[in-house]
Design an enzyme around this catalytic site. Structure first.
Site, PDB file in Angstrom:
ATOM      1  N   HIS A  66     -13.824   4.636  10.095  1.00 18.63           N
ATOM      2  CA  HIS A  66     -12.409   4.503  10.441  1.00 18.63           C
ATOM      3  C   HIS A  66     -11.554   5.585   9.786  1.00 18.63           C
ATOM      4  CE1 HIS A  66      -8.926   1.993  11.778  1.00 18.63           C
ATOM      5  NE2 HIS A  66      -8.337   2.625  10.771  1.00 18.63           N
ATOM      6  N   HIS A  68      -8.107   8.529  10.922  1.00 18.75           N
ATOM      7  CA  HIS A  68      -7.125   8.970  11.930  1.00 18.75           C
ATOM      8  C   HIS A  68      -6.926  10.469  11.724  1.00 18.75           C
ATOM      9  CE1 HIS A  68      -5.491   4.789  12.703  1.00 18.75           C
ATOM     10  NE2 HIS A  68      -5.983   4.621  11.494  1.00 18.75           N
ATOM     11  N   GLU A 146      -6.877   4.647  21.256  1.00 21.04           N
ATOM     12  CA  GLU A 146      -6.114   3.489  20.804  1.00 21.04           C
ATOM     13  C   GLU A 146      -5.024   3.061  21.782  1.00 21.04           C
ATOM     14  OE1 GLU A 146      -4.726   2.293  16.482  1.00 21.04           O
ATOM     15  OE2 GLU A 146      -3.438   3.848  17.304  1.00 21.04           O
ATOM     16  N   SER A 150       4.483  -1.950  21.850  1.00 19.28           N
ATOM     17  CA  SER A 150       4.873  -3.359  21.824  1.00 19.28           C
ATOM     18  C   SER A 150       6.001  -3.698  22.799  1.00 19.28           C
ATOM     19  CB  SER A 150       5.293  -3.726  20.394  1.00 19.28           C
ATOM     20  OG  SER A 150       6.310  -2.846  19.968  1.00 19.28           O
ATOM     21  N   HIS A 184      -4.527  -1.310  18.660  1.00 17.82           N
ATOM     22  CA  HIS A 184      -3.891  -1.024  17.376  1.00 17.82           C
ATOM     23  C   HIS A 184      -3.822  -2.244  16.475  1.00 17.82           C
ATOM     24  CE1 HIS A 184      -0.397  -0.510  14.616  1.00 17.82           C
ATOM     25  NE2 HIS A 184      -1.111   0.541  14.299  1.00 17.82           N
ATOM     26  N   HIS A 211      -7.089  -2.925  14.086  1.00 17.28           N
ATOM     27  CA  HIS A 211      -6.494  -3.212  12.775  1.00 17.28           C
ATOM     28  C   HIS A 211      -6.123  -4.694  12.764  1.00 17.28           C
ATOM     29  CE1 HIS A 211      -5.286   1.154  13.165  1.00 17.28           C
ATOM     30  NE2 HIS A 211      -5.804   1.153  11.962  1.00 17.28           N
ATOM     31  N   GLU A 214      -3.672  -6.466   7.843  1.00 20.91           N
ATOM     32  CA  GLU A 214      -3.699  -5.455   6.784  1.00 20.91           C
ATOM     33  C   GLU A 214      -2.843  -5.881   5.586  1.00 20.91           C
ATOM     34  OE1 GLU A 214      -2.706  -1.726   8.492  1.00 20.91           O
ATOM     35  OE2 GLU A 214      -2.944  -0.585   6.618  1.00 20.91           O
ATOM     36  N   ASP A 314      -9.861   5.460   6.206  1.00 14.79           N
ATOM     37  CA  ASP A 314      -8.601   5.497   6.930  1.00 14.79           C
ATOM     38  C   ASP A 314      -8.160   6.968   7.024  1.00 14.79           C
ATOM     39  OD1 ASP A 314      -6.583   4.362   8.423  1.00 14.79           O
ATOM     40  OD2 ASP A 314      -6.083   2.839   6.943  1.00 14.79           O
TER      41      ASP A 314
END
Ligand code: BEZ
Ligand code: FE2
Length: 412
Positions: A66, A68, A146, A150, A184, A211, A214, A314
């Site tokens: 994982h 980015h 990804e 929203s 996401h 994810h 978290e 990450d």
């Protein structure tokens, strides 16, 4: 055919974890790992011989499940210590982060990861800016395209833009490049889109990355549409309630997938039970969790449920380095309550055999039939006690490997 001679071979194969004074015989795949000196001499006659020298440790290449890469640009401007403060700073500084980005920069980051021993990378791609670098990389890559967004009113556009990115990524498919899907998070994608993405991922039979829980503030938002996320969502995304709670979100996943739930620091016992039932694995990014003020995942709770975990870095927006041995060192010191040599063994498994299994990859273990993804480095002295080998390897692995093979080819 190649014969790699090493003082110590850490096979990560539970059937025989340590081989001393032996050899890895390989072409594209591992043919055998042996300490039968007669057999080795015979093989050497017709093979290329690589003698790694005194103090050498050979082991499977590492898997960073994982990261980015699109957030490899300037990160000194970001806010740390609290998840929402960090997320707000990422959104605010997005332009600067992306502006500093170039193919050369990402290529350089990938090269450094390679020298540090990472031979397989799971890269979450939010925009597709990293596709060419991933496709050109010497490493094996899983590009997790990804799905994020929203805004319910923009649902259709979000999904069709996502499908376009997936289609673009599919064009780069090869024996080294897997085009896969990521969702996401439960707070940034509506259930309708989550379900569509899960169905799509299942039909592709590729691993799926998500994810999940978290931070405590994420949990609070999902449970009661309150807490620190509330003003953030109202201001930035004009949303006043969450889409679903954590358990509803988990109920969307079937039990037949290779699903990577990243973080899970704020998951409770019921949610961990559900992840266990789904057969999911948990991606553990301890440095990122520390920098974002999220706390520390309980590895004991996972162990009790036989949920496997994968240590990963990450991205550089929530870490200072993508060096996986460095991340293991941090994990070793952060989980201070656990037995040290056993934790070290577990951590090393988490970035090799466990990671490969969780993503359905034929690597992560030096045993007959597995891909010949091999790294080798030297320590300044011997480690005579097998049970301390993983610990010493984690503590003392150099930042640049002496040898790296991917599918049997030298990658240095
Ligand atoms: C969004 O794009 O809608 C989003 C991004 C980050 C956090 C929450 C929502
Ligand atoms: Fe992440």
């Amino acid at each position: 055919m190649n014969v790699l001679l090493a003082d110590t071979i850490l096979t990560m194969n539970p059937a025989r974890e340590v081989v001393r004074g032996g050899a890895i015989v390989f072409d594209e795949n591992v043919i055998e790992v042996t300490d039968d000196l007669e057999a080795i001499e015979k093989r050497k006659k017709t093979a290329r011989v690589i003698d790694c020298g005194r103090g050498s440790i050979a082991m499977p290449g590492l898997i960073n499940a994982h990261t980015h890469l699109e957030f490899s640009g300037v990160s000194t401007e970001l806010n740390y210590g609290s998840f929402i403060a960090w997320l707000s700073s990422v959104i605010e500084k997005r332009e600067t982060l992306v502006k500093g980005l170039s193919k050369e920069l990402i290529d350089g980051v990938l090269d450094e990861m390679l020298r540090g021993g990472t031979t397989t990378i799971g890269a979450v791609s939010s925009y597709g800016f990293d596709l060419e670098s991933l496709a050109d990389a010497k490493q094996k890559t899983i590009c997790f395209n990804e799905l994020i967004g929203s805004n319910p009113a923009a649902s259709e556009q979000i999904f069709s833009a996502f499908l376009n990115r997936v289609a673009k990524s599919d064009e780069y498919r090869s024996d080294r490049f897997v085009s896969a899907i990521a969702i996401h998070s439960p707070y940034s994608v509506s259930p309708a889109l989550v379900k569509k993405a899960i169905a799509l991922s299942q039909s592709r039979k590729t691993p799926l990355s998500v994810h999940f829980l978290e931070s405590k503030s994420e949990r609070k938002w999902l449970e009661s549409s309150s807490g620190e996320f509330k003003p953030f969502f109202e201001k930035v995304f004009k949303l006043d309630s969450s889409f679903c709670n954590a358990q509803e979100f988990l109920s969307f996943f079937g039990g037949d997938g290779k699903i990577l739930f990243t973080h899970c620091v704020a998951a409770n016992d019921e949610e961990l039970d559900m992840i266990g039932k789904i057969g999911g694995a948990i991606v553990h990014c301890p440095v990122s969790n520390r920098l974002l003020g999220c706390g520390l995942l309980s590895l004991e709770k996972l162990k009790n449920r036989e949920i496997s975990y994968l240590v990963a870095t990450d991205g550089l927006s929530s870490n200072y380095s993508l060096d996986l041995f460095g991340e293991l060192r941090s994990a070793l010191f952060m989980h201070e309550g656990l037995d040290l040599p056993l934790l070290a063994r577990d951590l090393l498994r988490s970035v090799t055999d466990s990671a490969a299994k969780a993503m359905g990859l034929n690597t992560g273990r030096l045993a007959s039939g597995y891909a010949a993804d091999i790294i080798c480095f030297r320590l300044s002295g011997e480690v005579s006690d097998d049970s301390l080998l993983p610990l010493q390897a984690i503590l003392r692995a150099p930042s640049a490997m002496d040898y790296i093979f991917i599918n049997g080819e030298s990658a240095l």
